[in-house]
Structure formats: C-alpha cells, structure tokens
Design an enzyme around this catalytic site. Structure first.
Site, PDB file in Angstrom:
ATOM      1  N   GLU A  45     -10.069 -12.929  12.862  1.00 55.49           N
ATOM      2  CA  GLU A  45     -10.735 -13.178  11.589  1.00 55.49           C
ATOM      3  C   GLU A  45     -10.476 -14.587  11.090  1.00 55.49           C
ATOM      4  O   GLU A  45     -11.389 -15.254  10.563  1.00 55.49           O
ATOM      5  CB  GLU A  45     -10.286 -12.132  10.571  1.00 55.49           C
TER       6      GLU A  45
ATOM      7  N   PHE B   8       0.817  -1.207   0.000  1.00 52.47           N
ATOM      8  CA  PHE B   8       0.000   0.000   0.000  1.00 52.47           C
ATOM      9  C   PHE B   8       0.853   1.259   0.000  1.00 52.47           C
ATOM     10  O   PHE B   8       0.600   2.196  -0.763  1.00 52.47           O
ATOM     11  CB  PHE B   8      -0.910   0.014   1.234  1.00 52.47           C
TER      12      PHE B   8
ATOM     13  N   VAL C 199      15.913  -6.386  -2.360  1.00 57.25           N
ATOM     14  CA  VAL C 199      16.954  -5.457  -1.903  1.00 57.25           C
ATOM     15  C   VAL C 199      17.629  -6.055  -0.680  1.00 57.25           C
ATOM     16  O   VAL C 199      16.974  -6.366   0.313  1.00 57.25           O
ATOM     17  CB  VAL C 199      16.361  -4.076  -1.582  1.00 57.25           C
TER      18      VAL C 199
ATOM     19  N   ALA D 171      -3.746  -0.342   6.578  1.00 59.19           N
ATOM     20  CA  ALA D 171      -3.695   0.073   5.183  1.00 59.19           C
ATOM     21  C   ALA D 171      -3.894   1.579   5.007  1.00 59.19           C
ATOM     22  O   ALA D 171      -3.128   2.210   4.256  1.00 59.19           O
ATOM     23  CB  ALA D 171      -4.730  -0.712   4.375  1.00 59.19           C
TER      24      ALA D 171
END
Length: 444
Positions: free
Chosen positions: A196, A34, A100, A340
C-alpha cells in the site's frame, strides 16, 4: 515465584480505583488499540467492574490507514481519536496516560511510568494485555534510523516529511546523480503495509505532484518494492498476489521478490552484491509483539507473541489475558492473523470470559470469525478475499473504501475521510502535504 525481574526498590502502589464497592472487580487493560479499546468498552457495560485503561498515548489509532497519512492523503486527526472521548459518561472506566514497564503476574500488579520517569504500581483482579506490535528489524535495530516503519502517527508524519522533502531537495539539486538518488524510494517488505505504501508513493508522484515542479519531473521517481519471499502478500491466494504485483508494475512500481536486504544506511540499501542508492528507505518487512511481553515470563513465539490458552488467558495465570497482535492464538493448527477484526473479536472475547468468571460460569474457548483480508494498490485498484470470494480492480477498491470507513471510530472521522477520498479521486489532489520539522524550536 514472580514473573518479573526483581526491583531494588518497589514502586509505591497506585490507587487508581480507591474504595471499590464490595464485590466490584478492578480490571486493568493495557493498550488502547482495537483489542484493548473493545475489551474496555465491553467491560464498561457491567457495573460490577471498574476498568483502568493504560496507554502511553492519549489516542486510539486506526493503523490500517497510516500509510494514507504518510503519503499526504489524510491528516493525523482523520484516523485518530482521543481515548478518553470514547468513555465519556462511563463512570466505571478510567484512562491513565503512561507506559507499563513491568507486570507481576503472580502478585497481580503492573508498574506504570509517566513521561517524567516516575513509576507507580497498580493492583488488579483481572488483566487484559493488548500492547500491540512493532516493526521487527531482525536484529538490526540500527537500520530504523534510516528506514522508519509505519506503526505510529509520529512515524507516519516523519515518512511524509521525508517523501515531500525528497522532491523539494531534488528540485534544488543540480547534480544529476544526486537528484536521481533523491527520487529513488525503496520500500522493504511485500506485505500489506509495503504494498500500500509503495503504490501510494507511485500514485502521488505521477498524479498529484507531477504539475507542481519546474526543474524536475516527479513522475520519473523510481519506487522499488523489495520482498525477501517468493511473492508479495503471501497471506493472499497466489493469483491475487500476482494480480497485486501486476497492478503495482502498471503504476510504475518496480517489484523485486526473492531479494533479501542485507544492509541499510543513509544513502540506500544493499541486496547481496547489489548496491541501490536511494534518498528514502521505508520499512514494512516484519512485525513483533511489543517488548512488554518479554517481561511476563510466559511462553512466546518467534515474534514475541504470548502463546495463550483457548480462553485467551496466559497458561498458569487464569486472571491475565493477552489479546490482539500481542497474542499467539492457535485454533486447530491455524494462527489467527494480526488484523483489526481479529483484535476486535479477541478483545470482546476476553471481556466476555472475565464477566463469566465473575458470574462463576465456565469460560468459552475463543472462536474466530474470519472476515477476510484486503489490500489496496494505488487509486482504483485493490484485491480482497473472504472465503471463496475473490475481488480485484475497481470493485475491490470500492469494497476496501467502504470497509475502512465503516471501521473508523467516530461519525466525524468517517465523513471527513470519505470527503477527502472523494476530493482526491475527482481532482487528484491531496490536502495534507505539509512538511513538518523535527526541531520544534524557532531558529534565528
């Protein structure tokens, strides 16, 4: 002084942006989540900037719905989109597939390694580090093999494989004790991921699989949610936390708070002196920043996040920014949560400050707009809070559906997910119940 470990043989310089026009700046963005994706999109609007976005995977992933993939509610392609497809037609954005490994803050370069192990270096004028976070096993990395976390598509499909395989193996098992253990599911961690996931496992066992087997009763599966703290979802108010625990209990989830897991192996878990046999253990007990932050030489918090300045840059290195879950952003004594909306906002803000620097204007300290937090607890149930507003039950669940569809990238994904959820709601079916094998080779 360099901020990295000296290399015996420096990798060759990689010219990702050869022959830049006079005055154009090269910005490297590390990470296509994001934060990184939104930073790159914001910078792409300025023709004076050439952006190179580096990620070890070729897709952007909507992590809040990973648990739906893990419990066969959605397909991987429903919540992932190719990164390159987000920059079609944007001539000043390049995408590089690689990992990286090192960053030279003083000399302004990054070292990238591809799948073959070949390493190259790329120079930059500005850096946006958005490498995200991973699960933390609190120094017990050997537990990961027995208790996978939920941060990637690979982990989600592995959890799906384990869940569905457990029911298949129990159907073929004649030993009652072994059969019972196979139908024991333990979720470690009472944050949003754990809540969840536990709720979805209970739901699939009691509403989706219940009529599909002959020798076992899937609804007899035991789902245990273990939290070391005093209550679930500590980021929520206490009343909402208790509501979530009550909803989970009504779904058939056994909630254990103030219970610290002391051992995990292939056969189950240990909580103090208590042994719990379980065929499947899943991890959602903590997060830490990607290990890339540890090679920067910057000040980190306990979770490995970089303590950034007010403008999101690394103290002492004004041309390097850290955003999203890799950043420790403190505003007035409050640390911005790893959500997010926070990642999206910080990515945009870092891009804004880069453009300000190019213009010669002063940078603006990051201002966070709290959009609230939400968690779903099985079908029809959720909790949400934003400011003084509190939502529970069906209304919160509908709000949760709307918000998550809205944040998905791509019109096709939004329509597909909405249709999948509608079908599941009306008919208690899940269309992604595939058991995939870890071994890709065909066996004789």
């Amino acid at each position: 002084m360099t901020s990295t470990i000296p290399l015996e043989a420096p990798a060759p310089m990689l010219h990702l942006t050869p022959r830049l026009p006079p005055g154009q700046k090269h910005v490297i963005v590390i990470g296509g989540g994001f934060a990184g994706l939104n930073a790159a999109k914001s910078l792409a609007r300025d023709s004076r900037v050439q952006v190179t976005l580096i990620d070890q995977r070729n897709h952007h992933l909507f992590q809040p719905l990973l648990y739906q993939v893990a419990t066969a509610g959605l397909r991987p392609s429903d919540i992932a989109v190719p990164i390159r497809a987000q920059f079609t037609g944007m001539r000043n954005v390049g995408v590089h597939l690689g990992r990286v490994r090192q960053v030279g803050l003083q000399e302004k370069w990054v070292e990238v390694e591809d799948d073959s192990g070949h390493a190259v270096r790329a120079s930059y004028d500005f850096l946006v580090l958005a490498c995200g976070a991973q699960h933390s096993y609190f120094g017990r990395s050997e537990w990961e093999a027995h208790a996978p976390g939920l941060k990637t598509l690979e982990q989600a499909t592995e959890i799906r494989r384990r869940i569905l395989s457990a029911f298949e193996q129990a159907e073929n098992e004649f030993d009652p004790e072994r059969q019972r253990a196979l139908l024991n599911f333990v979720v470690v961690g009472g944050g949003p991921t754990g809540v969840e996931l536990a709720g979805a496992i209970a739901d699939i066992a009691r509403t989706v699989l219940v009529k599909d087997f002959r020798r076992i009763n899937p609804s007899s599966a035991r789902v245990l949610l273990v939290e070391a703290g005093a209550r679930l979802l500590p980021a929520f108010t206490e009343d909402l936390s208790h509501r979530a625990a009550r909803d989970l209990t009504e779904l058939g989830v056994e909630v254990r708070t103030s219970s610290r897991v002391t051992a995990v192996d292939a056969e189950g878990i240990q909580i103090g002196d208590e042994r719990i046999e379980a065929g499947n253990v899943f991890w959602g007990a903590g997060v830490e920043a990607d290990k890339l932050t540890r090679v920067l030489g910057a000040e980190l918090d306990r979770a490995g996040r970089v303590k950034v300045s007010a403008d999101l840059s690394i103290p002492g290195f004004p041309d390097a920014f850290v955003v999203g879950d890799a950043a420790h952003i403190d505003i007035g004594g409050q640390v911005i949560p790893g959500l997010a909306p926070a990642a999206i906002q910080s990515g945009h803000w870092a891009a804004r400050n880069i453009v300000a620097s190019i213009d010669g204007r002063p940078r603006v300290p990051f201002r966070y707009r709290d959009k609230g937090i939400m968690a779903t607890i099985g079908k029809h149930r959720a909790i949400a809070q934003t400011g003084s507003l509190r939502l529970t039950g069906f209304i919160a669940w509908v709000a949760w559906l709307f918000v998550h569809v809205l944040y998905l990238i791509g019109f096709k994904n939004r329509v597909t997910v909405f249709l999948e959820w509608t079908w599941s709601y009306l008919f208690a079916k899940r269309g992604a119940r595939l058991i995939t094998q870890r071994d890709w080779k065909l066996r004789a």
